[in-house]
Design an enzyme around this catalytic site. Structure first.
Site, PDB file in Angstrom:
ATOM      1  N   GLY A 254     -13.423  -1.151  -7.807  1.00  0.00           N
ATOM      2  CA  GLY A 254     -14.755  -0.565  -7.605  1.00  0.00           C
ATOM      3  C   GLY A 254     -14.895   0.297  -6.374  1.00  0.00           C
ATOM      4  O   GLY A 254     -16.005   0.468  -5.875  1.00  0.00           O
ATOM      5  N   GLY A 255     -13.761   0.837  -5.842  1.00  0.00           N
ATOM      6  CA  GLY A 255     -13.848   1.690  -4.659  1.00  0.00           C
ATOM      7  C   GLY A 255     -14.429   0.891  -3.501  1.00  0.00           C
ATOM      8  O   GLY A 255     -14.182  -0.308  -3.376  1.00  0.00           O
TER       9      GLY A 255
ATOM     10  N   THR B 127      -8.729   1.090 -10.447  1.00  0.00           N
ATOM     11  CA  THR B 127      -8.129  -0.109  -9.836  1.00  0.00           C
ATOM     12  C   THR B 127      -8.348  -1.308 -10.754  1.00  0.00           C
ATOM     13  O   THR B 127      -9.202  -1.266 -11.629  1.00  0.00           O
ATOM     14  CB  THR B 127      -8.800  -0.345  -8.453  1.00  0.00           C
ATOM     15  OG1 THR B 127      -8.602   0.801  -7.660  1.00  0.00           O
ATOM     16  CG2 THR B 127      -8.282  -1.548  -7.712  1.00  0.00           C
TER      17      THR B 127
ATOM     18  N   SER C 280      -8.053   0.942   2.956  1.00  0.00           N
ATOM     19  CA  SER C 280      -8.471   0.527   1.621  1.00  0.00           C
ATOM     20  C   SER C 280      -9.723  -0.347   1.717  1.00  0.00           C
ATOM     21  O   SER C 280     -10.061  -0.847   2.796  1.00  0.00           O
ATOM     22  CB  SER C 280      -7.342  -0.276   0.982  1.00  0.00           C
ATOM     23  OG  SER C 280      -7.748  -0.829  -0.241  1.00  0.00           O
TER      24      SER C 280
ATOM     25  N   ARG D   7       0.840  -1.195   0.000  1.00  0.00           N
ATOM     26  CA  ARG D   7       0.000   0.000   0.000  1.00  0.00           C
ATOM     27  C   ARG D   7       0.878   1.249   0.000  1.00  0.00           C
ATOM     28  O   ARG D   7       1.927   1.283   0.650  1.00  0.00           O
ATOM     29  CB  ARG D   7      -0.846  -0.023   1.267  1.00  0.00           C
ATOM     30  CG  ARG D   7      -1.856   1.097   1.432  1.00  0.00           C
ATOM     31  CD  ARG D   7      -2.987   0.956   0.490  1.00  0.00           C
ATOM     32  NE  ARG D   7      -4.139   1.782   0.837  1.00  0.00           N
ATOM     33  CZ  ARG D   7      -5.115   2.046  -0.006  1.00  0.00           C
ATOM     34  NH1 ARG D   7      -5.090   1.571  -1.234  1.00  0.00           N
ATOM     35  NH2 ARG D   7      -6.142   2.770   0.361  1.00  0.00           N
TER      36      ARG D   7
ATOM     37  N   ASP E 200      -7.661   8.371   0.280  1.00  0.00           N
ATOM     38  CA  ASP E 200      -8.384   7.307   0.996  1.00  0.00           C
ATOM     39  C   ASP E 200      -8.334   7.526   2.512  1.00  0.00           C
ATOM     40  O   ASP E 200      -9.014   6.821   3.266  1.00  0.00           O
ATOM     41  CB  ASP E 200      -7.802   5.922   0.656  1.00  0.00           C
ATOM     42  CG  ASP E 200      -8.414   5.342  -0.615  1.00  0.00           C
ATOM     43  OD1 ASP E 200      -9.327   5.970  -1.180  1.00  0.00           O
ATOM     44  OD2 ASP E 200      -7.966   4.259  -1.046  1.00  0.00           O
TER      45      ASP E 200
ATOM     46  N   THR F 258      -3.811  -0.692  -7.711  1.00  0.00           N
ATOM     47  CA  THR F 258      -4.551   0.566  -7.831  1.00  0.00           C
ATOM     48  C   THR F 258      -3.651   1.788  -7.993  1.00  0.00           C
ATOM     49  O   THR F 258      -2.478   1.757  -7.603  1.00  0.00           O
ATOM     50  CB  THR F 258      -5.412   0.758  -6.550  1.00  0.00           C
ATOM     51  OG1 THR F 258      -6.215   1.923  -6.671  1.00  0.00           O
ATOM     52  CG2 THR F 258      -4.557   0.891  -5.312  1.00  0.00           C
TER      53      THR F 258
HETATM   54  O1  DON Z   1      -7.928   1.219  -1.914  1.00  0.00           O
HETATM   55  C1  DON Z   1      -9.081   1.510  -2.156  1.00  0.00           C
HETATM   56  O2  DON Z   1     -10.029   1.083  -1.558  1.00  0.00           O
HETATM   57  C2  DON Z   1      -9.373   2.440  -3.319  1.00  0.00           C
HETATM   58  N1  DON Z   1      -8.272   3.312  -3.551  1.00  0.00           N
HETATM   59  C3  DON Z   1      -9.711   1.628  -4.525  1.00  0.00           C
HETATM   60  C4  DON Z   1     -10.154   2.472  -5.679  1.00  0.00           C
HETATM   61  C5  DON Z   1     -10.873   1.680  -6.697  1.00  0.00           C
HETATM   62  O3  DON Z   1     -11.185   0.538  -6.534  1.00  0.00           O
HETATM   63  C6  DON Z   1     -11.251   2.301  -7.937  1.00  0.00           C
HETATM   64  N2  DON Z   1     -11.859   1.300  -8.853  1.00  0.00           N
HETATM   65  N3  DON Z   1     -12.454   1.144  -9.732  1.00  0.00           N
END
Ligand code: DON
Length: 611
Positions: free
Chosen positions: A490-491, A403, A468, A103, A443, A421
């Site tokens: 997908g955040g 990501t 994350s 990370r 984040d 990501t």
């Molecule tokens: O680490 C995380 O949770 C976010 N930075 C992930 C971002 C993400 O999945 C974007 N995706 N489509």
């Protein structure tokens, strides 16, 4: 999964069809089956590179390096050398599962008021994202080297060949990347040097945008990235040190400190001090399977584990198929409970005390599951896990996207699940030596305490890693054999996407592709979301009718339908009943032949490769 289970799965599909499920007129994607090795990624060129490395005898770790270097070129909006990753890895030789935390880290000078202005107000996500403040010290190059040193077989330099070749000779810009560039230009109109906020860096602007028209380069444009090829050459020759020391590190620090919006504070020393951390996986028993994921600083393993643990506890409320209103209700209530705990407790456990064991404690999950009734519970409150030491105020922000997920099983039986990501689409929009810088530090919580002065666990601190949602997962059967490798971008929706894909395979007996084709639903402890079906990509169903049913029968006050763009990459190991000795795919399986069944996400450009 035994052959018997495969038959049950087929019967389940027949049952679903007979219950009124209809496939869209267009055929849906079907699973790919291989005998020896498999790689699933979000881009065909990356899958091809990984499959080639596996074919010439490379391990999952070797293939991952080739895949990651290609993804950084051909899917630059999602991951790359300037970002970070988490890996869950099963080593067939020792039978051990480990996780790797690569990370991004906050610089040593970061303070808790990083994203606040002089009046103590948030500078806003958009401003923070498109600035030097958001850039964390990247972990991906060190991660690639660490994995290759321990689990690689092929020479390190060999793994860079596919990406170097593509960077030099060129590749076609995908429809997806082109449309994502266009989306950013729409949000940030303006073409002149002083007008641009997102692609404020001229190198990124010229690479992604047609500077005459100020429009996104169209799909099919031949893209060459010579600077990236040079960076790869340096990494191939000198290892990750070429990135963390010397001219590349200097250029990263200069770009961050010289950001045209808000300068950041990352130094060459921050880069030189970066280390990946090997951590214990967090695992939970789900229906007799061991579901293992990434622990803090990711909330993924804990939240996926809680959702699965909670739904298993309330099997009495479970519906008969994945799109039954009862199933959607149970899953969404479990999501509420899991996100309440996640938001309060989970952050970098090197800095705050996270009640990891307590959050997955069976009695605790049974108590949490007891809150679920036949109607929506509304906003869930966090619980008190048994090993909780410190109480924190919640951090509840939802996030944008950028990501990718990679799943690999090699011929030796090793399994690798990596979510990688640069945070938002195209990271923070600044390009250094052919790769984009991340904006992962957004984040963190922008506030460091709540209105009562209670600290937020996920506040900014020097050298800390932001929380994350990434949830790379490996599921094991009751003999300890790899059953399923999965994960998604997908955040914060990653958690629901991943938990749902596991539920669809383990509980409903679907194959990995069928599991991915099921429309998504989830609740992150606010509104309930239902995915609008996509012809030829997801199973068809009436999302509006289901939303109405949830409102009428389950008393949901806020149900929304819309796109839910997961990027799941899944591999299932399936045993045949044929008891001839087979190779690989787990210690307990030597008396069975195994096959690999792969599913890729057609909501993005996912493909399955291997033999
Ligand atoms: O680490 C995380 O949770 C976010 N930075 C992930 C971002 C993400 O999945 C974007 N995706 N489509």
């Amino acid at each position: 999964m035994r052959f018997r289970t495969l038959v049950i799965a087929l019967l389940a599909i027949c049952l679903l069809t007979s219950m009124g499920w209809s496939k869209t007129e267009t055929e849906l994607p079907t699973a790919v089956v291989t005998k020896r090795e498999m790689v699933v990624t979000a881009n065909p060129l990356a899958t091809e590179a990984g499959a080639h490395i596996l074919k010439i005898g490379g391990t999952a770790a070797d293939a991952m390096v080739a895949v990651q270097t290609v993804l950084g070129l051909v899917e630059p909006q999602s991951s790359g050398l300037g970002g970070g990753a988490f890996i869950v890895y099963y080593d067939a030789k020792t039978g051990k599962t480990t996780t790797l935390d690569a990370r991004e880290k906050a610089p040593a000078t970061a303070t808790e008021d990083r994203f606040l202005d002089d009046a103590g107000d948030s500078i806003g996500f958009s401003n923070a994202w498109q600035s030097g403040l958001s850039v964390g010290v990247p972990g991906t190059p060190r991660m690639m080297e660490y994995m290759h040193d321990r689990y690689g077989k092929l020479p390190w330099q060999r793994l860079f060949v596919p990406a170097k070749r593509l960077a030099q000779k060129g590749f076609e810009l995908t429809e997806r990347t082109s449309s994502q560039i266009a989306e950013l230009l729409d949000r940030n109109p303006g073409c002149g040097d002083d007008e641009r906020l997102f692609f404020r860096d001229p190198t990124a602007f010229e690479y992604f945008v047609d500077t005459d028209t100020c429009e996104a380069k169209p799909a099919g444009t031949l893209m060459r990235n010579k600077a990236y090829a040079r960076t790869l050459r340096a990494l191939a020759r000198k290892g990750a040190d070429a990135f963390y020391y010397g001219p590349i590190a200097r250029d990263i620090a200069d770009a961050v400190q010289g950001d045209l919006n808000i300068p950041g504070d990352m130094t060459e020393e921050d880069l030189a001090n970066y280390e990946v951390v090997e951590r214990e996986p967090v695992c939970i028993d789900y229906m007799g399977y061991d579901v293992c994921g990434m622990g803090p600083p990711s909330s993924g393993g804990l939240a996926v584990g809680q959702i699965l643990g909670i739904i298993e506890n309330r099997d009495d409320l479970m519906g008969s198929n994945p799109l039954d209103a009862d199933t959607v209700h149970l899953f969404s209530q479990a999501g509420r409970l899991a996100f309440a705990d996640r938001n309060k407790y989970v952050a970098d456990s090197d800095f705050v005390s996270v009640p990891v064991a307590g959050m997955l404690d069976p009695d605790y999950l049974a108590d949490r599951a007891a809150f679920i009734t036949g109607t929506d519970m509304g906003t869930a409150l966090p619980g008190y896990p048994p090993d909780m030491i410190a109480s924190y105020a919640p951090d509840t922000r939802a996030k944008l996207s950028g990501t990718s997920h990679v799943s690999i099983i090699d011929r030796y039986g090793n399994a690798l699940s990596m979510t990688t990501t640069i945070e938002s689409s195209f990271g923070n929009g600044v390009m250094v030596r052919g790769f984009l810088l991340n904006n992962e530090l957004t984040d963190f919580s922008f506030d460091f305490e709540d209105a009562d002065g209670i600290p937020i666990a996920n506040r900014v601190e020097p050298n800390k890693r932001p929380r994350s949602s990434m949830s790379p997962s490996i599921v094991f059967d009751d003999d300890g054999n790899v059953e399923l490798v999965t994960g998604s971008p997908g955040g914060s929706r990653i958690i629901g996407y991943t938990a749902q894909s596991i539920m669809n395979v383990i509980h409903f007996g679907l194959d990995p592709q069928e599991a991915i084709n099921i429309p998504h639903y989830q609740n992150r402890n606010s509104y309930t979301e239902l995915e609008t079906p996509i012809p030829g990509v997801t199973l068809d169903y009436d999302a509006e009718a289901l939303a109405e049913q949830l409102r009428d029968e389950y008393e949901y006050s806020d149900v929304r339908t819309g796109a839910m763009t997961s990027g799941l990459s899944s591999i299932q190991v399936v045993e045949s009943d044929d008891e001839k000795p087979g190779k690989g795919h787990g210690k307990g399986r030597k008396h069975f032949k195994t096959i690999l069944v792969g599913g890729a996400d057609h909501r993005r450009d996912g493909t399955v490769g291997g033999r």
